[in-house]
Design a protein around this motif. Structure first.
Motif, short mmCIF file in Angstrom:
data_model
loop_
_atom_site.label_atom_id
_atom_site.label_comp_id
_atom_site.label_asym_id
_atom_site.label_seq_id
_atom_site.Cartn_x
_atom_site.Cartn_y
_atom_site.Cartn_z
N ALA A 37 25.73 -70.70 33.17
CA ALA A 37 25.48 -69.77 32.07
C ALA A 37 24.50 -68.70 32.52
O ALA A 37 23.47 -69.00 33.13
N ALA A 38 24.84 -67.46 32.21
CA ALA A 38 24.00 -66.30 32.54
C ALA A 38 24.62 -65.09 31.87
O ALA A 38 25.74 -65.16 31.36
N PRO A 39 23.93 -63.95 31.86
CA PRO A 39 24.55 -62.75 31.30
C PRO A 39 25.63 -62.22 32.24
O PRO A 39 25.34 -61.86 33.38
N LEU A 40 26.85 -62.18 31.77
CA LEU A 40 27.97 -61.67 32.56
C LEU A 40 28.47 -60.34 32.00
O LEU A 40 29.38 -59.73 32.55
N THR A 41 27.88 -59.92 30.89
CA THR A 41 28.10 -58.58 30.34
C THR A 41 26.73 -58.02 29.94
O THR A 41 25.76 -58.76 29.81
N GLY A 42 26.67 -56.71 29.76
CA GLY A 42 25.42 -56.09 29.33
C GLY A 42 24.55 -55.67 30.51
O GLY A 42 24.96 -55.69 31.67
N ALA A 43 23.31 -55.31 30.20
CA ALA A 43 22.40 -54.72 31.19
C ALA A 43 22.06 -55.66 32.34
O ALA A 43 21.77 -55.21 33.45
N ASN A 44 22.07 -56.97 32.10
CA ASN A 44 21.72 -57.94 33.14
C ASN A 44 22.92 -58.55 33.84
O ASN A 44 22.79 -59.51 34.60
N ALA A 45 24.10 -57.98 33.60
CA ALA A 45 25.34 -58.57 34.13
C ALA A 45 25.37 -58.63 35.66
O ALA A 45 25.94 -59.55 36.24
N GLY A 46 24.74 -57.66 36.31
CA GLY A 46 24.71 -57.67 37.78
C GLY A 46 24.02 -58.91 38.32
O GLY A 46 24.51 -59.54 39.27
N TYR A 47 22.91 -59.26 37.69
CA TYR A 47 22.20 -60.48 38.09
C TYR A 47 23.06 -61.72 37.81
O TYR A 47 23.12 -62.65 38.62
N GLY A 48 23.70 -61.74 36.64
CA GLY A 48 24.51 -62.90 36.27
C GLY A 48 25.67 -63.12 37.23
O GLY A 48 25.94 -64.25 37.64
N LEU A 234 12.32 -55.82 34.49
CA LEU A 234 13.32 -55.82 35.55
C LEU A 234 13.48 -54.45 36.23
O LEU A 234 12.85 -53.47 35.84
N ASP A 235 14.35 -54.44 37.24
CA ASP A 235 14.47 -53.31 38.16
C ASP A 235 14.74 -51.95 37.52
O ASP A 235 14.13 -50.95 37.87
N ASN A 236 15.67 -51.91 36.54
CA ASN A 236 16.05 -50.60 35.99
C ASN A 236 14.89 -49.93 35.27
O ASN A 236 14.68 -48.71 35.39
N GLN A 237 14.11 -50.70 34.52
CA GLN A 237 12.97 -50.11 33.82
C GLN A 237 11.82 -49.81 34.78
O GLN A 237 11.12 -48.81 34.63
N GLY A 259 12.42 -59.69 39.97
CA GLY A 259 13.51 -58.89 39.44
C GLY A 259 13.39 -57.41 39.70
O GLY A 259 14.13 -56.61 39.12
N VAL A 260 12.47 -57.01 40.55
CA VAL A 260 12.28 -55.59 40.87
C VAL A 260 12.68 -55.30 42.32
O VAL A 260 13.25 -54.25 42.63
N GLU A 261 12.40 -56.22 43.20
CA GLU A 261 12.68 -56.02 44.63
C GLU A 261 14.17 -56.20 44.91
O GLU A 261 14.64 -57.27 45.25
N VAL A 266 15.62 -49.13 44.20
CA VAL A 266 15.52 -47.99 45.13
C VAL A 266 16.54 -46.92 44.77
O VAL A 266 16.23 -45.72 44.76
N LYS A 267 17.74 -47.34 44.42
CA LYS A 267 18.79 -46.39 44.05
C LYS A 267 18.41 -45.61 42.80
O LYS A 267 18.56 -44.38 42.74
#
Length: 383
Positions: A37-48, A234-237, A259-261, A266-267
């Motif tokens: 279980a993890a976020p697979l949609t939304g802002a954190n989906a990349g991590y999930g 996290l990274d985006n903010q 969650g930042v490194e 960088v992008k």
């Protein structure tokens, strides 16, 4: 030619196939459901998705090895649930996995979903192995079924606070956090460590995890002449904060927690990324014995580089599999005692658990962006 004569060769062929591979040939397999279980949609989906790929890689390898649990070959399958980084949906996802009789759950990603979901697993007697959520509350409640293969914020952000005062020599420290269980939790631990080491917090500002503009917080911080800003989020903010700091002409050191490194920071931050620092859980993958091999396998299988936490998802899955092997059972109540005593060399380092289920001998690493690339600076054990 009659239909009966036409069908005869087919019947003979089917009989031959069935005689070679009878329907009962899989009777000796042991089906084992691994929940995720993890976020697979939304802002954190990349991590999930990154985490899910790590788990799936471990399962595929285990199936290829035809691992035995007792006298049966285990047939591992993955059941994934999208918790959308929402505590309410996280609890629903947890209950769904319990209802599907999974043997273990690897998850969740956010501390805010992991904390309430872990209560569901505890009541059901199903081990949850946490590969990413880091709030110390997760393992501080005495749950028998909660384990972590990653450092807590008490260790990671604690190192960050101590280092900011003792090594960076920051005199005027500001904090911003996103008010999530994760961001606020690591900011709390950072502040605690700064004060314990005699440091000075000049202001603490707040936002939420959906904000995109940090002008108000940074304008206030600029007025305090802060020389270091810690961000719990996290990274985006973090990237948006770095860009706004540059626009405002701020020279304070930006320091992130977990969650930042990652390449996304960088992008998104562009030329404002250079010089930013962040503490991340564990040692640099490239410095670990199996790190390069894992990175290569991951890239070959999925066509993308590791984002952040895939190695922890991989190690969490193998921890469960190895405990089942030792106990010769995939039944949670039977293999849980073996999970409590398991010890092996994972991709992320040695994996074993203390009496609370937290990772023993946890470490974290400080990174800095130099020339558009995150470079490790120093690795510390838990403070």
């Amino acid at each position: 030619m009659s239909l009966r004569k036409t069908m005869q060769p087919v019947a003979v062929l089917l009989g031959a196939v069935l005689s070679v591979a009878p329907l009962s040939s899989f009777a000796d397999d042991l089906p084992v459901k691994i929940g995720f279980a993890a976020p697979l949609t939304g802002a954190n989906a990349g991590y999930g998705k990154d985490l899910e790929n790590g788990v799936r890689l471990a399962i595929d390898e285990a199936n290829a090895q035809k691992i035995k649990i007792g006298d049966k070959v285990a047939n591992f399958s993955l059941l994934s649930e999208d918790d959308q980084a929402d505590p309410r949906i996280g609890v629903q996802a947890a209950q769904k996995l319990v209802d599907q009789n999974v043997s273990v759950v690897v998850g969740h990603f956010n501390s805010g979903t992991t904390i309430p979901a872990s209560q569901i697993y505890e009541q059901a007697g199903i081990p949850m192995i946490d590969p990413a959520a880091t709030n110390p509350t997760i393992t501080s409640r005495g749950f028998a079924n909660t384990f972590m293969v990653i450092s807590t914020d008490g260790q990671n952000a604690g190192n960050a606070g101590a280092y900011a005062v003792d090594v960076t020599k920051a005199k005027r420290i500001a904090i911003i956090d996103d008010r999530t269980a994760f961001g606020q939790g690591e900011a709390d631990e950072f502040e605690k460590a700064v004060k314990a080491h005699g440091g000075n917090i000049v202001t603490r500002e707040y936002t939420d995890n959906h904000a995109v503009d940090f002008s108000t917080q940074l304008t206030k911080i600029k007025a305090t002449n802060a020389d270091l800003i810690f961000f719990g989020g996290l990274d985006n903010q973090a990237a948006a904060i770095a860009k706004k700091m540059k626009q405002l002409g701020m020279t304070a050191q930006l320091l992130g927690g977990g969650g930042v490194e990652d390449p996304e920071f960088v992008k998104l931050a562009g030329d404002a990324a250079d010089g930013a620092m962040a503490w991340e859980y564990g040692k640099p993958l490239a410095q670990l014995p199996g790190g390069k091999d894992f990175s290569d396998k991951f890239k070959k299988k999925y066509g993308v580089d590791i984002l952040s936490y895939a190695p922890f998802g991989y190690d969490a899955t193998w921890a469960a599999i190895k405990a089942m092997q030792v106990a010769k059972s995939s039944t949670p109540s039977v293999y849980r005692p073996a999970l409590k005593t398991i010890s092996f060399e994972g991709v992320t380092g040695p994996i074993s658990f203390d009496n609370t289920g937290a990772l023993k001998n946890a470490q974290s690493t400080l990174y800095q962006v130099k020339g558009g690339v995150w470079v490790p600076v120093v690795t510390k054990s838990g403070s």
